[in-house]
Design a protein around this motif. Structure first.
Motif, PDB file in Angstrom:
ATOM      1  N   PRO A  77      22.179 -20.263   8.916  1.00 36.33           N
ATOM      2  CA  PRO A  77      21.246 -19.662   7.950  1.00 36.33           C
ATOM      3  C   PRO A  77      21.063 -18.157   8.130  1.00 36.33           C
ATOM      4  N   LEU A  78      21.282 -17.659   9.354  1.00 33.69           N
ATOM      5  CA  LEU A  78      21.067 -16.236   9.618  1.00 33.69           C
ATOM      6  C   LEU A  78      22.174 -15.364   9.046  1.00 33.69           C
ATOM      7  N   LEU A  79      23.315 -15.958   8.708  1.00 32.88           N
ATOM      8  CA  LEU A  79      24.403 -15.183   8.124  1.00 32.88           C
ATOM      9  C   LEU A  79      24.045 -14.646   6.745  1.00 32.88           C
ATOM     10  N   VAL A 130      21.180  -2.514  14.667  1.00 34.51           N
ATOM     11  CA  VAL A 130      20.661  -2.696  13.316  1.00 34.51           C
ATOM     12  C   VAL A 130      21.656  -3.486  12.479  1.00 34.51           C
ATOM     13  N   GLY A 131      21.171  -4.448  11.721  1.00 37.04           N
ATOM     14  CA  GLY A 131      22.021  -5.237  10.848  1.00 37.04           C
ATOM     15  C   GLY A 131      22.562  -6.498  11.463  1.00 37.04           C
ATOM     16  N   VAL A 132      22.336  -6.715  12.769  1.00 40.10           N
ATOM     17  CA  VAL A 132      22.795  -7.922  13.447  1.00 40.10           C
ATOM     18  C   VAL A 132      21.633  -8.915  13.501  1.00 40.10           C
ATOM     19  N   ALA A 133      21.816 -10.064  12.851  1.00 39.95           N
ATOM     20  CA  ALA A 133      20.768 -11.080  12.825  1.00 39.95           C
ATOM     21  C   ALA A 133      20.810 -11.969  14.046  1.00 39.95           C
ATOM     22  N   ALA A 134      22.003 -12.180  14.597  1.00 33.27           N
ATOM     23  CA  ALA A 134      22.148 -13.050  15.771  1.00 33.27           C
ATOM     24  C   ALA A 134      23.427 -12.673  16.494  1.00 33.27           C
ATOM     25  N   ARG A 157      15.057  -5.727  18.096  1.00 33.88           N
ATOM     26  CA  ARG A 157      15.301  -5.844  16.650  1.00 33.88           C
ATOM     27  C   ARG A 157      14.874  -7.191  16.091  1.00 33.88           C
ATOM     28  N   GLY A 158      14.314  -8.056  16.929  1.00 40.69           N
ATOM     29  CA  GLY A 158      13.925  -9.373  16.448  1.00 40.69           C
ATOM     30  C   GLY A 158      15.098 -10.293  16.200  1.00 40.69           C
ATOM     31  N   SER A 159      16.229 -10.038  16.842  1.00 34.97           N
ATOM     32  CA  SER A 159      17.422 -10.851  16.633  1.00 34.97           C
ATOM     33  C   SER A 159      17.395 -12.079  17.542  1.00 34.97           C
ATOM     34  N   LEU A 160      18.234 -13.038  17.218  1.00 38.97           N
ATOM     35  CA  LEU A 160      18.311 -14.291  17.973  1.00 38.97           C
ATOM     36  C   LEU A 160      19.589 -14.297  18.793  1.00 38.97           C
TER      37      LEU A 160
END
Length: 260
Positions: A77-79, A130-134, A157-160
């Motif tokens: 889903p993070l994609l 920046v721009g990396v969700a996971a 960045r709040g990433s997983l």
């Protein structure tokens, strides 16, 4: 400088007061969509801004096939919200297999590292970009200091983050390090499970995994059989097949280890 020190103290006091008053902005979570699973987590799902351990058993400690498939579906889903970086030491990530799990590869960035230290370094950099969700990294368990650095990178960045425990082919099992459990938010153990085709339909059913949540900070453990969910069932990538009793998992796990 005294002024900057006072400003930092004032900011820290404000954060403490907000926590005590319950006014802290909730951390986004990656929910599984089933209360029997989401209820194990304090916030109702897997939180962003943290990293999580995923490991296998037996030969999965080397091949990492079932844990990798589970992790790919976990971050699917993070994609939609950003790029996903996958850091590995071997180029054996099978893109057609990811496509078979409905994992889009257009935003998946694969990075090959020379050794485990570089895996952890690239993983840390990716989580703070920046721009990396996971970001997913394949390595043996990091030391406590490295784990804390991963956590700080996630919070930036709040990433997983996902660490796939994987030792080199032929590497001695006894020398593999283990994480103390104080850095990662959760620890999972994954094994393959027999698929079940729909009634009166020949062939194989959706892929299934035997999933055990061994540890969850502030939450509770659990164990389930999950299968891949088709796109028409919604954005969530998993469907719960059954909830397992602890003694069932322990028995199956010991048999799995002997077989491996």
């Amino acid at each position: 400088m005294p002024g900057s020190r006072q400003a930092r103290l004032a900011a820290l006091k404000g954060r403490i007061a907000a926590l005590e008053a319950g006014t802290r902005t909730p951390t986004p979570v990656l929910a599984f969509g089933d209360p029997r699973i989401d209820g194990c987590f304090p916030a109702g799902g897997l939180p962003s801004g943290a990293w999580h351990e995923v490991m296998g058993a037996g030969l999965e400690d080397e091949t990492c096939a079932a844990p990798a498939a589970f992790a790919a579906l976990l971050i699917r889903p993070l994609l939609k919200t950003g790029a996903v970086v996958w850091v590995m030491r071997r180029t054996d990530l099978f893109a057609p297999g990811l496509a078979g799990l409905d994992v889009p590869t257009g935003r998946l960035i694969q990075v090959r590292a020379r050794d485990e230290a570089e895996v952890l370094s690239v993983l840390e950099d990716a989580l703070g970009t920046v721009g990396v969700a996971a970001a997913i990294g394949e390595a043996q368990a990091p030391e406590l200091k490295a784990g804390r650095r991963l956590q700080l990178a996630c919070e930036k960045r709040g990433s997983l983050g996902v660490l796939l425990h994987r030792r080199p082919y032929g590497g001695p099992v006894g020398q593999a390090r283990t994480v103390s459990g104080s850095s990662s938010f959760s620890r999972w153990r994954i094994a393959g499970a027999p698929s079940q085709p729909p009634p009166d339909v020949p062939g194989l059913g959706p892929p299934r995994w035997r999933v055990e949540l061994e540890r969850c900070r502030g939450g509770r453990s659990g164990s389930w059989i999950l299968e891949s969910s088709e796109a028409e069932h919604g954005p969530h990538p998993f469907r719960l097949v059954s909830q397992l009793a602890d003694h069932d998992v322990a028995t199956a796990e010991s048999e799995f280890r002997r077989a491996g």
